[in-house]
Design a protein around this motif. Structure first.
Motif, PDB file in Angstrom:
ATOM      1  N   GLU A   1       2.009  38.618  24.736  1.00  0.00           N
ATOM      2  CA  GLU A   1       1.952  39.353  26.002  1.00  0.00           C
ATOM      3  C   GLU A   1       3.337  39.648  26.574  1.00  0.00           C
ATOM      4  O   GLU A   1       3.492  40.542  27.405  1.00  0.00           O
ATOM      5  CB  GLU A   1       1.136  38.572  27.036  1.00  0.00           C
ATOM      6  CG  GLU A   1       1.770  37.287  27.497  1.00  0.00           C
ATOM      7  CD  GLU A   1       0.993  36.655  28.635  1.00  0.00           C
ATOM      8  OE1 GLU A   1       0.481  37.419  29.485  1.00  0.00           O
ATOM      9  OE2 GLU A   1       0.894  35.421  28.674  1.00  0.00           O
ATOM     10  N   TYR A   2       4.352  38.919  26.139  1.00  0.00           N
ATOM     11  CA  TYR A   2       5.700  39.148  26.640  1.00  0.00           C
ATOM     12  C   TYR A   2       6.485  40.148  25.805  1.00  0.00           C
ATOM     13  O   TYR A   2       7.607  40.496  26.151  1.00  0.00           O
ATOM     14  CB  TYR A   2       6.465  37.826  26.699  1.00  0.00           C
ATOM     15  CG  TYR A   2       5.887  36.853  27.691  1.00  0.00           C
ATOM     16  CD1 TYR A   2       6.089  37.022  29.062  1.00  0.00           C
ATOM     17  CD2 TYR A   2       5.121  35.771  27.265  1.00  0.00           C
ATOM     18  CE1 TYR A   2       5.552  36.144  29.975  1.00  0.00           C
ATOM     19  CE2 TYR A   2       4.581  34.879  28.179  1.00  0.00           C
ATOM     20  CZ  TYR A   2       4.797  35.077  29.539  1.00  0.00           C
ATOM     21  OH  TYR A   2       4.256  34.197  30.453  1.00  0.00           O
ATOM     22  N   ASN A   3       5.896  40.610  24.731  1.00  0.00           N
ATOM     23  CA  ASN A   3       6.589  41.536  23.842  1.00  0.00           C
ATOM     24  C   ASN A   3       6.358  42.971  24.315  1.00  0.00           C
ATOM     25  O   ASN A   3       5.315  43.570  24.052  1.00  0.00           O
ATOM     26  CB  ASN A   3       6.090  41.364  22.407  1.00  0.00           C
ATOM     27  CG  ASN A   3       6.861  42.211  21.413  1.00  0.00           C
ATOM     28  OD1 ASN A   3       7.788  42.937  21.781  1.00  0.00           O
ATOM     29  ND2 ASN A   3       6.476  42.128  20.147  1.00  0.00           N
ATOM     30  N   THR A   4       7.338  43.525  25.007  1.00  0.00           N
ATOM     31  CA  THR A   4       7.192  44.879  25.555  1.00  0.00           C
ATOM     32  C   THR A   4       7.208  45.952  24.475  1.00  0.00           C
ATOM     33  O   THR A   4       6.870  47.099  24.737  1.00  0.00           O
ATOM     34  CB  THR A   4       8.318  45.162  26.555  1.00  0.00           C
ATOM     35  OG1 THR A   4       9.590  45.002  25.905  1.00  0.00           O
ATOM     36  CG2 THR A   4       8.228  44.233  27.747  1.00  0.00           C
ATOM     37  N   MET A   5       7.606  45.601  23.262  1.00  0.00           N
ATOM     38  CA  MET A   5       7.607  46.552  22.153  1.00  0.00           C
ATOM     39  C   MET A   5       6.343  46.476  21.306  1.00  0.00           C
ATOM     40  O   MET A   5       6.197  47.217  20.336  1.00  0.00           O
ATOM     41  CB  MET A   5       8.832  46.305  21.257  1.00  0.00           C
ATOM     42  CG  MET A   5      10.157  46.563  21.951  1.00  0.00           C
ATOM     43  SD  MET A   5      10.295  48.256  22.592  1.00  0.00           S
ATOM     44  CE  MET A   5      10.249  49.187  21.054  1.00  0.00           C
ATOM     45  N   ALA A   6       5.437  45.583  21.657  1.00  0.00           N
ATOM     46  CA  ALA A   6       4.200  45.445  20.884  1.00  0.00           C
ATOM     47  C   ALA A   6       3.305  46.649  21.122  1.00  0.00           C
ATOM     48  O   ALA A   6       3.387  47.318  22.150  1.00  0.00           O
ATOM     49  CB  ALA A   6       3.481  44.169  21.289  1.00  0.00           C
ATOM     50  N   PRO A   7       2.409  46.971  20.180  1.00  0.00           N
ATOM     51  CA  PRO A   7       1.469  48.069  20.374  1.00  0.00           C
ATOM     52  C   PRO A   7       0.598  47.829  21.595  1.00  0.00           C
ATOM     53  O   PRO A   7       0.225  46.688  21.892  1.00  0.00           O
ATOM     54  CB  PRO A   7       0.631  48.078  19.093  1.00  0.00           C
ATOM     55  CG  PRO A   7       1.154  47.029  18.223  1.00  0.00           C
ATOM     56  CD  PRO A   7       2.236  46.288  18.907  1.00  0.00           C
ATOM     57  N   GLN A   8       0.279  48.890  22.286  1.00  0.00           N
ATOM     58  CA  GLN A   8      -0.483  48.786  23.518  1.00  0.00           C
ATOM     59  C   GLN A   8      -1.970  48.965  23.253  1.00  0.00           C
ATOM     60  O   GLN A   8      -2.399  49.461  22.212  1.00  0.00           O
ATOM     61  CB  GLN A   8       0.010  49.824  24.525  1.00  0.00           C
ATOM     62  CG  GLN A   8       1.480  49.698  24.873  1.00  0.00           C
ATOM     63  CD  GLN A   8       1.825  48.340  25.459  1.00  0.00           C
ATOM     64  OE1 GLN A   8       1.211  47.893  26.421  1.00  0.00           O
ATOM     65  NE2 GLN A   8       2.815  47.665  24.873  1.00  0.00           N
ATOM     66  N   ALA A   9      -2.767  48.553  24.250  1.00  0.00           N
ATOM     67  CA  ALA A   9      -4.223  48.676  24.202  1.00  0.00           C
ATOM     68  C   ALA A   9      -4.752  48.058  22.918  1.00  0.00           C
ATOM     69  O   ALA A   9      -4.385  46.941  22.563  1.00  0.00           O
ATOM     70  CB  ALA A   9      -4.634  50.136  24.356  1.00  0.00           C
TER      71      ALA A   9
END
Length: 290
Positions: free
Chosen positions: A170-178
């Motif tokens: 959840e803290y990874n702002t570069m992770a895929p969304q939705a």
């Protein structure tokens, strides 16, 4: 441990997830192995993509129910690092292995005439030569020993779990969304297979290998399945399990502490079965290319 309706649903979902992965994955392995000319011999990336998409489909089908671990190595890593229930862990693993067993049975129902024809043409037998066994479970590739395969499985599964933890953090702002994380996890599985699958058919999942192997033991392959030549059966069980712990630990040591939000907002403990964001994550998967 009492199995209530919620837990029963989670176990069914885990079984179904691995079933889906094996149904598609072992079927593409059959297409690769049993046909001449094979539609995939010069298009190996297609084999990898099918395995990866099998994982993606499994996540979309079952992720809302169980989180789609679909892999004992993932379940154990989640119990170790993300608070998944240790009491549920053995039940999840049994459900995953059962899904692999049933998935292999379905693939056998589809391809059994072709398997018999392949073995007849090449003068193979199941129990003596392991004819067409690579459709269902993994084995060392050319020049690879079981001990080297143990190292391979540890490293590859480590990368799988490392990637899953990153994709679902959840803290990874570069992770895929939705819900796009399911697709990226599938591509991660495909990438692992495309880059190193020929070493030992990239099991990276004890249930993916042992469930079909157990089915084949009863379906005529006997000692070719268990204990397998060179007593290989335990390698794709232990290697991925160790790799999951290594990969999960590496993420929490090397990456997680330096996420920007984590520096200002400590994460509260959470009982979410798979991820801190409730996004589904893998399986699987894994693959047999020969």
């Amino acid at each position: 441990m009492k199995i209530d309706k919620k837990l029963l649903g989670e176990l069914i979902a885990e079984m179904v997830a691995v079933f889906i992965i094996i149904l598609f994955g072992d079927s593409v392995a059959a297409m690769y192995t049993l046909y001449d000319p094979s539609p995939y011999k010069t298009a190996y990336w297609g084999v990898c993509i099918v395995w990866g998409l099998g994982v993606t489909i499994a996540i979309y089908v079952t992720g809302a129910v169980s989180g789609t671990h679909a892999n004992p190595a993932v379940t154990i890593a989640l119990a170790t690092f993300r608070g998944f229930s240790w009491k549920k862990t053995p039940l999840y693993i049994v459900a995953q292995v059962l899904g692999g067993f049933l998935g292999a049975a379905a693939v056998y129902a589809l391809f059994s005439p072709v398997i018999d024809h392949f073995n007849e043409v090449h003068h193979f037998t199941r129990a003596l030569d392991g004819g067409a066994a690579g459709v269902f479970f993994t084995h060392p590739g050319e020049a690879v020993t079981p001990m080297h395969s143990l190292l391979v499985q540890t490293i590859l599964t480590g990368m799988l779990v490392f990637g899953i933890f990153a994709i679902t953090c959840e803290y990874n702002t570069m992770a895929p969304q939705a819900n796009s994380g399911a697709l990226i996890i599938g591509l991660l599985v495909a990438t692992i297979g495309a880059s190193a699958g020929y070493l030992d058919a990239w099991a990276i999942n004890p249930a993916r290998d042992f469930g079909p192997r157990l089915f084949c033991y009863f379906a005529g392959w006997g000692p070719q399945a268990l204990p397998a030549p060179q007593n290989y059966w335990w390698v794709p069980v232990l290697g991925p399990t160790l790799g999951g712990l290594v990969g999960g630990g590496a993420y929490y040591v090397l990456i997680r502490p330096f996420m920007p939000e984590r520096l200002v907002e400590p994460m509260a403990p959470t009982p979410v079965v798979l991820t801190e964001t409730a996004l589904p994550a893998e399986r699987f998967g894994a693959h047999s290319h020969s």
